[in-house]
Write an enzyme that holds these catalytic residues in place. Structure first.
Site, PDB file in Angstrom:
ATOM      1  N   ASP A 116      -2.547   9.345   7.362  1.00  0.00           N
ATOM      2  CA  ASP A 116      -1.703   8.327   6.720  1.00  0.00           C
ATOM      3  C   ASP A 116      -0.331   8.867   6.371  1.00  0.00           C
ATOM      4  O   ASP A 116       0.633   8.123   6.267  1.00  0.00           O
ATOM      5  CB  ASP A 116      -2.387   7.771   5.478  1.00  0.00           C
ATOM      6  CG  ASP A 116      -3.539   6.883   5.890  1.00  0.00           C
ATOM      7  OD1 ASP A 116      -4.630   7.422   6.151  1.00  0.00           O
ATOM      8  OD2 ASP A 116      -3.326   5.666   6.019  1.00  0.00           O
ATOM      9  N   ARG A 165       0.859  -1.194   0.000  1.00  0.00           N
ATOM     10  CA  ARG A 165       0.000   0.000   0.000  1.00  0.00           C
ATOM     11  C   ARG A 165       0.897   1.246   0.000  1.00  0.00           C
ATOM     12  O   ARG A 165       1.832   1.319   0.800  1.00  0.00           O
ATOM     13  CB  ARG A 165      -0.944   0.006   1.221  1.00  0.00           C
ATOM     14  CG  ARG A 165      -1.909  -1.193   1.218  1.00  0.00           C
ATOM     15  CD  ARG A 165      -3.057  -1.006   2.184  1.00  0.00           C
ATOM     16  NE  ARG A 165      -3.956   0.038   1.749  1.00  0.00           N
ATOM     17  CZ  ARG A 165      -4.918   0.552   2.518  1.00  0.00           C
ATOM     18  NH1 ARG A 165      -5.080   0.118   3.747  1.00  0.00           N
ATOM     19  NH2 ARG A 165      -5.718   1.501   2.052  1.00  0.00           N
TER      20      ARG A 165
HETATM   21  O1  MRU Z   1      -7.515   2.488   3.970  1.00  0.00           O
HETATM   22  P1  MRU Z   1      -7.322   2.451   5.454  1.00  0.00           P
HETATM   23  O2  MRU Z   1      -8.478   1.873   6.193  1.00  0.00           O
HETATM   24  O3  MRU Z   1      -6.006   1.822   5.826  1.00  0.00           O
HETATM   25  O4  MRU Z   1      -7.242   3.993   5.840  1.00  0.00           O
HETATM   26  C1  MRU Z   1      -7.118   4.320   7.195  1.00  0.00           C
HETATM   27  C2  MRU Z   1      -7.143   5.777   7.434  1.00  0.00           C
HETATM   28  O5  MRU Z   1      -7.246   6.593   6.549  1.00  0.00           O
HETATM   29  C3  MRU Z   1      -6.917   6.202   8.855  1.00  0.00           C
HETATM   30  O6  MRU Z   1      -7.646   7.357   9.152  1.00  0.00           O
HETATM   31  C4  MRU Z   1      -5.416   6.476   9.064  1.00  0.00           C
HETATM   32  O7  MRU Z   1      -4.654   5.383   8.623  1.00  0.00           O
HETATM   33  C5  MRU Z   1      -5.093   6.769  10.456  1.00  0.00           C
HETATM   34  S1  MRU Z   1      -5.236   5.353  11.464  1.00  0.00           S
HETATM   35  C6  MRU Z   1      -4.711   5.696  13.023  1.00  0.00           C
END
Ligand code: MRU
Length: 353
Positions: A238, A88
């Site tokens: 992220d 990812r």
């Molecule tokens: O696609 P995801 O579910 O991995 O995305 C998660 C998010 O966008 C969260 O808000 C981010 O990773 C922060 S988690 C503490």
């Protein structure tokens, strides 16, 4: 504490987040390729959890290697790290975590450390990162709790909770800490199309902790803000660029603009490993594009006509100007972020609140 992921003698065990909230089942990844699949398929998700999963994946790969000498192991480590790094692209925690294990490996290998000792050292480091992640969440909670209202409603988007970390959560950790300190908080959880992290995961874990939670569709928050029903917004991240621009789950940017328009503070909570000081602004953050099927189908049922065009960017970037504060385990960052980030980056990690 909800066991998002766990190092076990025979692999890394993951709570299967694709099955929540209806089934609480686990997937045991027995090798690094299986860890990569777990990350790519979002069995584990959320930036800090992806990071620690990546570190454990590298450690698992090194631990199970049959290489007889350092040159052979070096070649394997390169493949292991590349495999995990291509799962990812947006959460920088993944690259930070892989890099931390790889740096440790490189220094031990350069010092001609015996392979059995290298194996135990990288496993210990990955497990240390797990503990540090929980400690960072607790510190964010302690710093951030007082920013939330003593009594009121807080909106969150996606899931930045225990399920997105090794435990306690970032944005939801701040909410938990405020509740533990006596704040009376009702949480509004955006459902977070298309993957429904808010409806499925945030609602599940907050209900687990008896924190009053209401799910709303992503297009409802403007209406509720206009009625004075929301006192603060808090989300995770992220990747945070050096100027304070924040990449987070798709839809976050719109919520931030709405919050600004209605005079509602918009907070971000993230560990320091989410800061990417090598990326000057949000424009440089890679945005993951996920499969069209996540948009065209819901629960296996097709909802759009065959052949229609589909967009599915998984993240967006909220410019720093919309953010009232960024809560980290080192303390609270305020605008101008380029300055406050640069000052705080000189401080040691894991300052307790
Ligand atoms: O696609 P995801 O579910 O991995 O995305 C998660 C998010 O966008 C969260 O808000 C981010 O990773 C922060 S988690 C503490």
């Amino acid at each position: 504490m909800i066991p998002t992921l766990e190092w076990l003698p025979n692999g890394v065990n993951f709570l299967d987040q694709t099955k929540l909230p209806l089934e609480e089942t686990y997937v045991l990844a027995k090798n690094y390729n299986e860890v990569a699949t777990v990350i790519r398929d979002m069995i584990v998700r959320g930036a800090p959890a992806i990071g620690v999963a990546g570190a454990m994946g590298v450690a698992l790969g090194i631990q199970s290697s049959t290489a007889k000498d350092i040159p052979a192991l070096n070649a394997e480590v390169a493949v292991i790290c590349d495999t995990l790094a291509t799962t990812r692209p947006t959460a920088v925690n993944l690259f930070w975590a892989i890099g931390r294990i790889r740096d440790l490996y490189n220094s031990l290998a350069a010092a001609k450390t015996p392979i059995p000792q290298i194996k135990s050292a990288v496993v210990a480091e990955a497990r240390r990162m797990y503990d540090e992640d929980i400690a960072a969440c607790k510190a964010m909670g302690a710093f951030g709790a007082e920013l939330l209202p003593k009594q009121g409603t807080v909106l969150t988007h996606c899931n930045a909770g225990a399920l997105a970390t090794c435990g306690y959560g970032t944005a939801l950790g701040v909410i938990r800490a405020a509740v533990e300190r006596g704040h009376q908080i009702d949480v509004l959880a955006d459902e977070t199309r298309p993957y429904l992290q808010g409806a499925r995961l945030t609602a599940w874990e907050l209900m687990h902790d008896n924190i009053p939670t209401t799910v709303l569709c992503d297009n409802m928050s403007a209406h509720l803000m206009s009625k004075g029903r929301i006192q603060a917004v808090i989300v995770g991240a992220d990747r945070i660029a050096a100027n304070g621009d924040v990449a987070n789950k798709i839809g976050t940017y719109g919520v931030a603009i709405l919050a600004k328009e209605h005079g509602i503070p918009f907070y971000v909570a993230a560990p320091w490993s989410t800061l990417d000081l090598n990326t000057p602004t949000g424009a440089g953050i890679p945005i993951e594009q996920r499969s069209a099927r996540e948009v065209t189908h819901s629960n296996g049922k097709q909802m759009t006509p065959n052949g229609v065009g589909i967009e599915n960017p998984a993240f967006d970037v909220t410019p720093a100007k919309y953010i009232a504060a960024i809560i980290t385990e080192r303390g609270i960052l305020r605008a101008p972020y380029a300055e406050s980030i640069s000052v705080m980056s000189a401080q040691p990690a894991h300052t307790s609140a």
